[in-house]
Each structure stands twice: as structure tokens, then as C-alpha cells.
Design a protein around this motif. Sequence first.
Motif, short mmCIF file in Angstrom:
data_model
loop_
_atom_site.label_atom_id
_atom_site.label_comp_id
_atom_site.label_asym_id
_atom_site.label_seq_id
_atom_site.Cartn_x
_atom_site.Cartn_y
_atom_site.Cartn_z
N SER A 70 0.83 -1.19 0.00
CA SER A 70 0.00 0.00 0.00
C SER A 70 0.87 1.25 0.00
O SER A 70 1.86 1.32 0.74
N PRO A 71 0.53 2.27 -0.81
CA PRO A 71 1.33 3.49 -0.81
C PRO A 71 1.47 4.11 0.58
O PRO A 71 2.56 4.52 0.98
N LEU A 72 0.38 4.16 1.33
CA LEU A 72 0.42 4.78 2.65
C LEU A 72 1.38 4.06 3.58
O LEU A 72 2.21 4.69 4.25
N VAL A 260 -3.50 20.06 -4.74
CA VAL A 260 -2.64 19.51 -3.69
C VAL A 260 -3.52 19.03 -2.54
O VAL A 260 -4.67 19.46 -2.41
N CYS A 261 -2.96 18.16 -1.72
CA CYS A 261 -3.70 17.61 -0.57
C CYS A 261 -2.88 17.83 0.70
O CYS A 261 -2.21 16.91 1.18
N PRO A 262 -2.93 19.03 1.27
CA PRO A 262 -2.05 19.37 2.41
C PRO A 262 -2.41 18.68 3.72
O PRO A 262 -1.65 18.78 4.68
N GLY A 263 -3.54 18.01 3.78
CA GLY A 263 -3.93 17.34 5.01
C GLY A 263 -3.37 15.93 5.13
O GLY A 263 -3.54 15.27 6.16
N PHE A 264 -2.71 15.44 4.09
CA PHE A 264 -2.17 14.09 4.07
C PHE A 264 -0.66 14.15 4.14
O PHE A 264 -0.03 14.86 3.35
N SER A 265 -0.06 13.41 5.04
CA SER A 265 1.39 13.38 5.14
C SER A 265 2.00 12.40 4.15
O SER A 265 3.21 12.44 3.90
N ALA A 266 1.18 11.52 3.60
CA ALA A 266 1.66 10.53 2.63
C ALA A 266 0.55 10.23 1.63
O ALA A 266 -0.63 10.21 1.99
N PRO A 295 2.06 15.75 -5.67
CA PRO A 295 2.10 14.76 -4.58
C PRO A 295 2.28 15.38 -3.20
O PRO A 295 2.71 16.53 -3.05
N CYS A 296 1.96 14.59 -2.19
CA CYS A 296 2.20 14.97 -0.80
C CYS A 296 3.70 15.08 -0.54
O CYS A 296 4.52 14.69 -1.37
N LEU A 297 4.05 15.55 0.64
CA LEU A 297 5.47 15.63 0.99
C LEU A 297 6.11 14.26 1.02
O LEU A 297 7.29 14.09 0.70
N ASN A 298 5.35 13.25 1.45
CA ASN A 298 5.83 11.86 1.45
C ASN A 298 7.19 11.75 2.16
O ASN A 298 7.42 12.42 3.16
N ASP A 299 8.08 10.94 1.60
CA ASP A 299 9.41 10.78 2.19
C ASP A 299 10.46 11.56 1.40
O ASP A 299 11.61 11.15 1.30
N SER A 300 10.04 12.72 0.87
CA SER A 300 10.97 13.60 0.17
C SER A 300 11.98 14.16 1.17
O SER A 300 11.76 14.14 2.40
#
Length: 322
Positions: A70-72, A260-266, A295-300
Motif C-alpha cells: 500500500s502506498p500509505l 494539492v492535498c495538504p492534510g495528508f502526510s503521505a 504529490p504529498c510531501l511523502n518521504d521527500s
Amino acid sequence: MIGVLLINLGTPDAPDAASVRRYLKEFLSDRRVVEIPQIIWQPILRGAVLTTRPAKSAEAYKLVWREDGSPLAAITRAQAMALKNAFGPGVLVDYAMRYGRPAIADGIAALMEKGCDRILLAPLYPQYCAATTATANDAAFTALAAMRAQPAIRTLPPYYADPVYIDALAASIREGLAALDFEPDALLASFHGMPERTRKLGDPYHDHCRETARLLEEALGRPIMTVFQSRFGRAKWLEPATDTTLAELPKRGVRSVALVCPGFSADCIETLEEIAIRGRETFLEAGGTAFAYIPCLNDSADGNEMLRVILARELAGWLPAT
């Protein structure tokens, strides 16, 4: 030893109906998520919802599932790995999910088995909501309630207006916009929706979302349209709705958008399938000509550094003085 437990919402174990059914049963049985009396809600959940929705949701998960799962879950795991050595020796970083696996109780137990007598619980929700932040903490406290010897506990506050978070978001959005081959007529910030009733009951989530969007507008120097996605059930939810807005914008002369989806950390099914796939289809079918999902900030690198800074702040006093 000190432990840091990153916590996110959760995900099925696999993109199939059986796994999704197990996940949805746990998720939608949470009384903070669905605030309908259980004597009314459980027959509905076990009947129509768990009979029809798992197969449909499983197809959506298949569209975004990665080789590493899963991406999350994969992104949250990568965030934990990136922060593994961020706080020096004597600090362990792990991750858990509120629903599904790895469970929060198991995450706490694993850190304690490794010698952690102080644990920072870090729900990765920038904007506070009882159905996200509070229920993650609830699960942790429930696990602690069964322990005779408990670790010292801290919890990560919401960081919706933190300059470090806003700066990281703004940098990510600027980079995303610069990479486009078109100039969007509008920039939308889509947050996960909540029933309007929760706002009236005193949940600060709506205000937190609006403040994040306002600060992003200031940082970027351009207007942002705030919308709310993922409506479920017949109750009135926060508005304006993302899907309705995307269908209406071309009629108002807005032919190209970036979202953009700023409420999601991943990134997860709500961003990758609901927005990047179905949102795009809705907008283009309504007459739009160009759609981009940033994309979200993710693991950037910027995202991981933002997490390092806000987590280090909460660890102050536990970490050795430097």
C-alpha cells in the motif's frame, strides 16, 4: 532509550475484497469515525456497507498498489527509515497504523521490548481532528491502560500552522508547478472532509484546514481554493466538495487546475485514486483541458527534514543537551 512512533491511518493488507472488508470493519467501527449510535450503525455496517463496498474499494486499491505494498504503508515505513538515525544514539524510530497492521499497541510493545522507557507518539496529521489524531492517541492509551509498567508518553501536537510545515509544503508546490507544461488557472487544496456536525460539536479541524490554506496563500503569493473530499453517507459534510467543484469549474471558465492535498502526510488511496485518477476524469469530462496533481510531501528530503525538526522539538528535554 527513547522511542518515536510515527502513526498513520491504516490500510488493508492486500488489494482484495477480504482484506478490505477486515480493514473497513475495524475502521468504520471506530466510534470517533462514525458517531452514530452503534445499535443503529452496526447493522448497517455489517449489512449494506461490508457487503457491497469492499469489492469496489479493492478495485480502487489495485489501481494504486505498489510492489512494496500500500502506498500509505510503504511511504510511512520509508519516513521512519529516513529518520532512523536523525536524533542520535539511544533514539529508535518506528511506525504503526491506527487500523490494520502494524498496530499501535504492537508498535509500543516492540519499542518497550527494545528498552524504550520514553515514547513520543507522532500521529502524522497536520490538522487536528478527533477522527484522526484523537483516535490514534486513544488506541495508544488503551494499550497503555493494560500495562502495569508504562513508559513516559508524549504526543505530537497538530502542526497545521507550523512555519517549517508551511515552508516545506510551499517549496513542494512551487517545484510541482514549475514542472508543469501549463500554467493552471486555479490552485486547489483538497482536505479530507468531515461531517458538518463535527464542526458544530467543537472539532477544530475545519479551522485548521482553512488556516493551512491561508498560510500557503501567503507563502506562495497566489490564491488557493479550499475544498473537501471523501464524502460518505447522507449527512451534510464540509463544503465546498472537491468532486462537485471540479465538475463546476470548467463552466466558470477555469480550464486548467493543479491540486494539492495538504492534510495528508503521505499519498494514499484518497489522493492517488480519488484525486489523481477520478478527480482528473471528473474535471476533464466537464470540459477542463489540463489537470495536475502535486504529490504529498511523502518521504521527500524536504518532508523528512520537516518531520525531523518538529519531532526534535517535542523530544527536547529527553535528548541529551548539545
